[in-house]
Design an enzyme around this catalytic site. Structure first.
Site, short mmCIF file in Angstrom:
data_model
loop_
_atom_site.label_atom_id
_atom_site.label_comp_id
_atom_site.label_asym_id
_atom_site.label_seq_id
_atom_site.Cartn_x
_atom_site.Cartn_y
_atom_site.Cartn_z
N TYR A 154 65.11 35.21 11.95
CA TYR A 154 65.13 34.73 10.57
C TYR A 154 64.03 35.39 9.73
O TYR A 154 64.26 35.81 8.59
CB TYR A 154 64.96 33.21 10.59
CG TYR A 154 65.13 32.51 9.27
CD1 TYR A 154 66.40 32.30 8.72
CD2 TYR A 154 64.02 32.02 8.57
CE1 TYR A 154 66.56 31.63 7.51
CE2 TYR A 154 64.17 31.34 7.38
CZ TYR A 154 65.44 31.15 6.85
OH TYR A 154 65.60 30.49 5.65
N LYS A 158 64.68 37.74 6.49
CA LYS A 158 64.17 37.36 5.17
C LYS A 158 63.20 38.41 4.62
O LYS A 158 63.13 38.63 3.40
CB LYS A 158 63.51 35.98 5.24
CG LYS A 158 64.49 34.84 5.46
CD LYS A 158 65.61 34.82 4.42
CE LYS A 158 66.42 33.54 4.45
NZ LYS A 158 67.52 33.56 3.45
#
Length: 253
Positions: A154, A158
Site C-alpha cells: 500500500y 500510494k
C-alpha cells in the site's frame, strides 16, 4: 469549454467512504457525477443522495484494473452525462501484512487497483480533457506513502501515485489539465476499520489512540478529504498542479 456548461466528474470507488463523500460534494458544486465502483448496485445510495438533492448522477460498474471495462465505462459516462473533464482516482484496497508474510497476490492486487487503475482511468479520460482544454485529475495518495508497518504494498502504491501525479502535471499542463494528489491521514472509513482489526484493536479504541497523536486532536472524516478534492477540481485551482496535499490534521515528516 464554457464555465456555464455543467462539468462531468468521474469518482472511482464512489460507493462508500471518501469516494461517496467526494461524489456528493462535487455534485453540490454543480457537477454531474459518475459514481464508479466494482459493484454497480453498491453505488445506489450515493447516486440517490445526489439525485434527491436535484443533482445528476449515474452508477457505473467497473473494474478499474481492466482496460476494456475502463474504456466502456468512460464511453458510457460520455454518452449519458457528457464528456468527463474531472477524474478522481479513489478506488483502493488493502492487503496488509508484514513483508515476510505478504503474498505475491497481496502485492499485485494492491498495485493493480491503485496504480494500474489510476493509469487506465487517466489515459481514458485525458482525450476528453484535452479536447475541452480543461481537466482536473485528483488521485488519492495517503500518509502511508511515507512508510507504514505492514503496508509495504500500500505504501509503495500510494508513493507511486505521487510520482504519477507529478508526471501527469508536466505532460498535460499545456492542455489546461491539472493533476494533484490528496494524501489523507487517519480517516474513519471501512478501510481504517480493517486496519484496526488487523492490529487487534476495537475501532473506537483505535480512533481514540490515533486522535491522541494528531495535532488537531481528532480523527478525520471522509468529508474533510472531499473538501480538499473539491478545491483541486475547481476553476480557482487552475494554477495549482503537481502538488500533494496531506489532509492529516497536522504536519507530517
Amino acid at each position: 469549454m464554457s464555465t456555464t456548461e455543467q462539468r462531468v466528474a468521474i469518482v472511482t470507488g464512489g460507493a462508500r467512504g471518501i469516494g461517496a463523500a467526494t461524489a456528493v460534494r462535487l455534485a453540490a458544486e454543480g457537477r454531474a457525477v459518475a459514481v464508479l465502483d466494482l459493484d454497480e448496485t453498491a453505488c445506489k445510495d450515493t447516486v440517490e443522495k445526489i439525485t434527491s438533492a436535484g443533482g445528476r448522477a449515474v452508477a457505473v460498474g467497473c473494474d478499474v484494473c481492466d482496460s476494456d471495462q475502463v474504456a466502456a465505462a468512460v464511453e458510457r459516462v460520455a454518452t449519458e452525462l457528457g464528456a468527463p473533464t474531472i477524474l478522481v482516482n479513489n478506488a483502493g484496497v488493502l492487503r496488509d501484512n508484514l513483508l515476510f508474510k505478504m503474498s505475491e497476490s497481496d502485492w499485485d492486487t494492491v498495485m493493480n487497483v491503485h496504480l494500474r487503475g489510476a493509469f487506465l482511468m487517466a489515459r481514458a479520460v485525458q482525450k476528453y480533457m484535452v479536447d475541452a482544454k480543461f481537466g482536473r485529475i485528483v488521485s488519492l495518495s495517503s500518509s502511508s506513502a511515507l512508510g507504514n508497518r505492514g503496508q509495504a504494498n500500500y505504501s509503495a502504491a500510494k508513493a507511486g501515485l505521487q510520482g504519477f501525479t507529478k508526471t501527469l502535471a508536466i505532460e498535460l499542463g499545456k492542455f489546461g489539465v491539472t493533476a494533484n494528489a490528496v494524501a489523507p491521514g487517519f480517516i474513519v472509513t471501512e478501510m481504517t476499520a480493517q486496519t484496526a482489526a488487523r492490529v487487534g484493536m476495537g475501532f473506537e479504541q483505535f480512533q481514540a489512540a490515533a486522535a491522541g497523536q494528531i495535532p488537531v486532536q481528532r480523527v478525520g472524516r471522509p468529508e474533510d478529504v472531499a473538501d480538499a478534492i473539491a478545491f483541486f477540481t475547481g476553476d480557482a485551482a487552475g494554477f495549482v498542479s503537481g502538488q500533494v496535499l496531506y489532509v492529516a490534521g497536522g504536519p507530517l515528516d
